[in-house]
Design a protein around this motif. Structure first.
Motif, mmCIF file in Angstrom:
data_model
loop_
_atom_site.group_PDB
_atom_site.id
_atom_site.type_symbol
_atom_site.label_atom_id
_atom_site.label_comp_id
_atom_site.label_asym_id
_atom_site.label_seq_id
_atom_site.Cartn_x
_atom_site.Cartn_y
_atom_site.Cartn_z
ATOM 1 N N ALA A 115 3.192 8.957 -2.624
ATOM 2 C CA ALA A 115 2.018 9.492 -3.317
ATOM 3 C C ALA A 115 0.898 8.455 -3.344
ATOM 4 C CB ALA A 115 2.403 9.910 -4.732
ATOM 5 N N TRP A 116 1.254 7.214 -3.643
ATOM 6 C CA TRP A 116 0.244 6.147 -3.674
ATOM 7 C C TRP A 116 -0.342 5.901 -2.297
ATOM 8 C CZ3 TRP A 116 0.196 1.538 -0.977
ATOM 9 C CH2 TRP A 116 -0.857 0.665 -1.300
ATOM 10 N N PHE A 117 0.510 5.850 -1.277
ATOM 11 C CA PHE A 117 0.060 5.517 0.065
ATOM 12 C C PHE A 117 -0.943 6.536 0.607
ATOM 13 C CE2 PHE A 117 0.895 5.562 4.759
ATOM 14 C CZ PHE A 117 0.306 4.339 5.033
ATOM 15 N N LEU A 118 -0.683 7.814 0.400
ATOM 16 C CA LEU A 118 -1.589 8.847 0.898
ATOM 17 C C LEU A 118 -2.950 8.770 0.205
ATOM 18 C CD1 LEU A 118 0.888 11.838 1.272
ATOM 19 C CD2 LEU A 118 -0.250 10.564 3.109
ATOM 20 N N ARG A 119 -2.955 8.443 -1.077
ATOM 21 C CA ARG A 119 -4.235 8.267 -1.776
ATOM 22 C C ARG A 119 -4.957 7.025 -1.261
ATOM 23 N NH1 ARG A 119 -1.136 9.544 -6.390
ATOM 24 N NH2 ARG A 119 -1.112 7.336 -6.979
ATOM 25 N N TYR A 120 -4.209 5.970 -1.039
ATOM 26 C CA TYR A 120 -4.809 4.702 -0.613
ATOM 27 C C TYR A 120 -5.491 4.822 0.736
ATOM 28 C CZ TYR A 120 -5.199 -0.179 0.813
ATOM 29 O OH TYR A 120 -5.676 -1.385 1.266
ATOM 30 N N ILE A 121 -4.805 5.372 1.732
ATOM 31 C CA ILE A 121 -5.367 5.390 3.086
ATOM 32 C C ILE A 121 -6.500 6.392 3.234
ATOM 33 C CG2 ILE A 121 -3.250 4.580 4.162
ATOM 34 C CD1 ILE A 121 -2.717 7.453 5.043
ATOM 35 N N SER A 122 -6.682 7.273 2.267
ATOM 36 C CA SER A 122 -7.814 8.197 2.346
ATOM 37 C C SER A 122 -9.129 7.457 2.115
ATOM 38 C CB SER A 122 -7.663 9.323 1.314
ATOM 39 O OG SER A 122 -7.751 8.812 -0.008
ATOM 40 N N GLN A 123 -9.048 6.249 1.552
ATOM 41 C CA GLN A 123 -10.258 5.493 1.237
ATOM 42 C C GLN A 123 -10.264 4.070 1.803
ATOM 43 O OE1 GLN A 123 -10.557 5.587 -3.028
ATOM 44 N NE2 GLN A 123 -10.791 7.794 -3.129
ATOM 45 N N HIS A 124 -9.146 3.628 2.356
ATOM 46 C CA HIS A 124 -9.054 2.245 2.830
ATOM 47 C C HIS A 124 -8.494 2.166 4.242
ATOM 48 C CE1 HIS A 124 -8.838 2.031 -1.610
ATOM 49 N NE2 HIS A 124 -9.462 0.881 -1.483
ATOM 50 N N ARG A 125 -8.847 1.095 4.934
ATOM 51 C CA ARG A 125 -8.260 0.801 6.233
ATOM 52 C C ARG A 125 -6.887 0.146 6.052
ATOM 53 N NH1 ARG A 125 -11.536 1.041 10.740
ATOM 54 N NH2 ARG A 125 -13.770 1.329 10.385
ATOM 55 N N PHE A 126 -6.246 -0.175 7.177
ATOM 56 C CA PHE A 126 -4.902 -0.752 7.146
ATOM 57 C C PHE A 126 -4.914 -2.280 7.218
ATOM 58 C CE2 PHE A 126 -4.250 3.561 8.718
ATOM 59 C CZ PHE A 126 -3.154 3.968 7.967
ATOM 60 N N THR A 127 -6.068 -2.883 7.026
ATOM 61 C CA THR A 127 -6.208 -4.330 7.202
ATOM 62 C C THR A 127 -5.209 -5.124 6.367
ATOM 63 O OG1 THR A 127 -8.572 -4.010 7.610
ATOM 64 C CG2 THR A 127 -7.819 -6.256 7.164
ATOM 65 N N GLY A 128 -5.034 -4.765 5.119
ATOM 66 C CA GLY A 128 -4.105 -5.484 4.249
ATOM 67 C C GLY A 128 -2.684 -5.456 4.779
ATOM 68 N N PHE A 129 -2.264 -4.312 5.298
ATOM 69 C CA PHE A 129 -0.915 -4.198 5.863
ATOM 70 C C PHE A 129 -0.788 -5.035 7.131
ATOM 71 C CE2 PHE A 129 -1.615 -0.033 3.702
ATOM 72 C CZ PHE A 129 -0.665 -0.192 2.704
ATOM 73 N N VAL A 130 -1.846 -5.082 7.925
ATOM 74 C CA VAL A 130 -1.836 -5.875 9.160
ATOM 75 C C VAL A 130 -1.669 -7.352 8.844
ATOM 76 C CG1 VAL A 130 -3.236 -6.649 11.114
ATOM 77 C CG2 VAL A 130 -3.194 -4.219 10.491
ATOM 78 N N VAL A 131 -2.457 -7.849 7.904
ATOM 79 C CA VAL A 131 -2.371 -9.263 7.512
ATOM 80 C C VAL A 131 -0.971 -9.583 7.001
ATOM 81 C CG1 VAL A 131 -3.218 -11.004 5.887
ATOM 82 C CG2 VAL A 131 -4.837 -9.452 7.008
ATOM 83 N N TYR A 132 -0.428 -8.701 6.187
ATOM 84 C CA TYR A 132 0.911 -8.910 5.634
ATOM 85 C C TYR A 132 1.965 -8.947 6.742
ATOM 86 C CZ TYR A 132 5.252 -8.042 3.127
ATOM 87 O OH TYR A 132 6.532 -8.126 2.661
ATOM 88 N N ARG A 133 1.886 -8.010 7.688
ATOM 89 C CA ARG A 133 2.850 -7.962 8.787
ATOM 90 C C ARG A 133 2.831 -9.264 9.587
ATOM 91 N NH1 ARG A 133 4.703 -2.839 11.154
ATOM 92 N NH2 ARG A 133 5.019 -4.193 12.957
#
Length: 276
Positions: free
Chosen positions: A238-256
């Motif tokens: 539920a959180w993830f679908l709300r998050y990506i509707s307004q944000h890019r994946f940059t934070g996940f990329v940096v973390y990976r």
């Protein structure tokens, strides 16, 4: 063997990471190594994924019911065959074929060499970079209802099959494919979750027979981890679908990328073994 504390921790890890593009199987492998625990194995990982998949079934229950019911009725009712739900049923089936075939062909490698932490760290980095490129170049405009086709479904399917290697990420691979095909972030994620249902359910059910056998974990801790992964996973999707509707994946990329380099450093320095 996995104890109750390990079950709680790994259930939390599975629930938190399954739907994020950071690879839940990699995190289970890495967390176990850092804690000094034995590698829980592919069977345990596949079974506790049933918990997070149950979260998807409940969260998308209306869409899933519509897809199943419309697809079934369309088998004898020609008028329903152009309905988006009937077409989606076929697209999910087509997209599942690659991981089904490759999963059977590579079963031995999935349980052994694919779990090498050097490979896990490398895939975290490489596919993190690919996700970043896809996110930056995607036009973010296509929708599932109007634009999904058998060709796109197969592309999604091969991207999902890459997740047989821990570190790629099932959601990360399929979302990346969707972005490269110019789908909206929310649509790419939604199809990723729907596409995972048959693959995860079949994989988990096939591995259930291994629980409690030989070196596989016992039933008690496995059930506990699965239940925790379900509860945490429902909140995560539920959180993830709300998050990506307004944000890019940059934070996940940096973390990976950071995690990937850390894993490779930890193995090279001898802090954790490459094979657990």
């Amino acid at each position: 063997m996995i104890g109750w504390l390990e079950a709680v921790v790994l259930g939390l890890v599975q629930g938190l990471t399954e739907f994020l593009p950071i690879s839940s199987s990699a995190h289970i492998r890495v967390v176990s190594a850092l804690a000094g625990w034995q590698d829980p194995g592919a069977a345990f990982t596949a079974v506790i994924q049933l918990g997070t998949e149950a979260a998807v079934l409940i969260y998308f229950r209306k869409e899933i019911w519509e897809i199943i019911s419309t697809w079934t009725r369309s088998l004898w009712n020609r008028e329903l065959r152009n309905d988006w739900a009937a077409r989606m049923g076929w697209y999910v089936i087509a997209g599942t074929l690659p991981i089904g075939v490759l999963g059977l062909l590579l079963k031995d490698q999935i349980e052994t060499v694919f779990r090498d932490l050097r490979l896990v760290g490398t895939t975290l980095i490489v596919f993190g970079v690919i996700l970043w490129v896809a996110d930056r170049t995607a036009r973010n405009k296509l929708t599932l209802e109007k634009h999904l086709s058998f060709t796109h479904a197969i592309v999604y399917g091969f991207a999902q099959a890459l997740a047989l290697i821990p570190g790629v990420s099932r959601s990360g691979g399929t979302i990346t494919a969707g972005l490269l095909l110019d789908y909206r972030r929310e649509d790419a994620a939604k199809y990723s979750f729907l596409l995972a249902i048959p693959a995860v359910l079949s994989s988990g059910l096939l591995e259930v027979s291994q629980i409690g056998e030989s070196t596989a974990p016992d039933w008690g801790p496995t059930i506990l981890a699965t239940l925790i992964s379900f509860l945490v996973g429902y909140a995560a999707v539920a959180w993830f679908l709300r998050y990506i509707s307004q944000h890019r994946f940059t934070g996940f990329v940096v973390y990976r990328i950071a995690l990937g380099f850390f894993v490779i450093l930890a193995v090279t320095a001898g802090w954790i073994p490459a094979i657990g």
